[in-house]
Design an enzyme around this catalytic site. Structure first.
Site, mmCIF file in Angstrom:
data_model
loop_
_atom_site.group_PDB
_atom_site.id
_atom_site.type_symbol
_atom_site.label_atom_id
_atom_site.label_comp_id
_atom_site.label_asym_id
_atom_site.label_seq_id
_atom_site.Cartn_x
_atom_site.Cartn_y
_atom_site.Cartn_z
ATOM 1 C CG HIS A 148 9.728 -3.046 4.171
ATOM 2 N ND1 HIS A 148 9.001 -2.024 3.598
ATOM 3 C CD2 HIS A 148 9.735 -2.761 5.510
ATOM 4 C CE1 HIS A 148 8.587 -1.184 4.536
ATOM 5 N NE2 HIS A 148 9.030 -1.618 5.709
ATOM 6 C CD GLU A 203 8.975 -1.196 0.354
ATOM 7 O OE1 GLU A 203 10.057 -0.636 0.607
ATOM 8 O OE2 GLU A 203 8.316 -1.871 1.166
ATOM 9 N NE ARG A 217 6.538 3.162 4.956
ATOM 10 C CZ ARG A 217 6.696 2.294 5.943
ATOM 11 N NH1 ARG A 217 7.899 1.827 6.236
ATOM 12 N NH2 ARG A 217 5.651 1.850 6.631
HETATM 13 C C1 DGY Z 1 6.467 -0.410 9.469
HETATM 14 O O1 DGY Z 1 5.845 -1.211 10.197
HETATM 15 O O2 DGY Z 1 5.949 0.623 9.042
HETATM 16 C C2 DGY Z 1 7.897 -0.658 9.146
HETATM 17 O O3 DGY Z 1 8.207 -0.209 7.883
HETATM 18 C C3 DGY Z 1 8.313 -2.070 9.351
HETATM 19 O O4 DGY Z 1 9.603 -2.267 8.906
#
Ligand code: DGY
Length: 312
Positions: free
Chosen positions: A283, A265, A236
């Site tokens: 992402h 983002e 993150r």
């Molecule tokens: C999630 O599913 O939380 C991830 O960030 C996927 O990349």
């Protein structure tokens, strides 16, 4: 069966449609659209994406709500304490996106260290004049230490991959220093952050964003990495001080960065676009057909179970 399900989007594969057929209503409405807001008071289950933060006010506006399913493993966009207080079950998708996300972290690592994007752009530009001894020299990985923040399934899966490249994975996690993390073929040491950072030629983030990890990699921490270290973030954005990372990349103090996630983002800091030695992805961690279908199945099974459980 009772259960009005409100989803902000369709999911990959048939699972959501199958779930909808088992309950009185499945409504699709974009997040925070007038239709979504209008359906909230009657909704008994919500399906949201990781980019759709729910608030306590949303829960208050949905008095019939019994379950929230997020199409992600991360749950940092959900008001978890308020859900617990209201007896709302939170369903996420752990386990099934582990390999996909570790693969993407590895893809970023290879792309950064072997300058894959620059090489591809050179060939496509038509400006490539042929093999040259110093052309697009990269960074070798074998024999070097890879620091991994987070020893959950994705961190361990990434460790297996870098171990197979001849690197030495070492972990930091909230369990504290000491002991070993079992990554399958071998065990890897768990170190305090102060010991892990200076040893890490590569640092890869695999911990959840929580109150404990927000801003964990601040300027002071980043400055403890050895010169030329490579940073990979598929976890993150909020874990990393992006401004400090860009300063250190601009100064040539960091050797490169591969990012799949950003603090705000999809509105990433436009300075990233001008920062050298970076590979920037939108992402994509779990973005394989297999992972996204499995995520949808897990999410829908969890919601069905929650809706079929009588409220205490
Ligand atoms: C999630 O599913 O939380 C991830 O960030 C996927 O990349």
């Amino acid at each position: 069966m009772t259960g009005r399900i409100l989803s902000t989007s369709a999911l990959v594969g048939p699972a959501l449609g199958t779930l909808g057929a088992r309950f009185p209503e499945l409504r699709l409405a974009p997040f925070r659209s007038p239709a979504w807001t209008a359906a909230l008071p009657e909704a008994e289950a919500l399906v949201v994406l990781l980019s759709e933060p729910l608030t306590e006010a949303d829960l208050a506006a949905a008095p019939r709500l019994r379950a929230i399913g997020t199409y992600s493993v991360g749950v940092n966009h959900l008001p978890l304490e308020a859900c617990a207080a209201r007896g709302i079950t939170v369903v996420s998708t752990p386990g099934v996106l582990t390999e996909a996300t570790a693969d993407l972290a590895l893809a970023l690592l290879m792309a950064v260290t072997r300058r894959v994007a620059e090489g591809e752009a050179l060939v496509r530009s038509g400006a490539w004049t042929g093999w040259a001894p110093e052309q697009l020299l990269g960074i070798g990985l074998a024999g070097k230490t890879c620091g991994i923040l987070g020893s959950g399934p994705i961190g361990r899966a990434f460790a297996r991959r870098v171990w197979a490249l001849g690197m030495h994975p070492v972990f930091w996690d909230r369990e504290g220093a000491g002991g070993q993390v079992d990554i399958g073929p071998v065990h890897a040491p768990r170190l305090p952050l102060a010991a892990l950072l200076p040893a890490s030629a590569v640092l890869s983030l695999h911990c959840p964003l929580t109150t404990h990890t927000r801003g964990l990699l601040d300027r002071r921490a980043l400055e403890q990495l050895p010169p030329g270290a490579v940073l990979i973030n598929t976890a993150r954005g909020g874990i990393l001080d992006e401004g400090a990372a860009m300063d250190l990349l601009d100064a040539g103090r960091l050797g490169g960065a591969g990012l799949d996630v950003y603090a705000g983002e999809p509105d990433l800091d436009s300075r990233w676009l001008r920062t050298p030695r970076t590979v920037l992805l939108p992402h994509l961690g779990s973005a394989t057909v297999e992972a996204r279908e499995a995520m949808a199945r897990l999410l829908c099974d969890g919601l069905a179970a929650a809706l079929n459980t009588p409220r205490c």
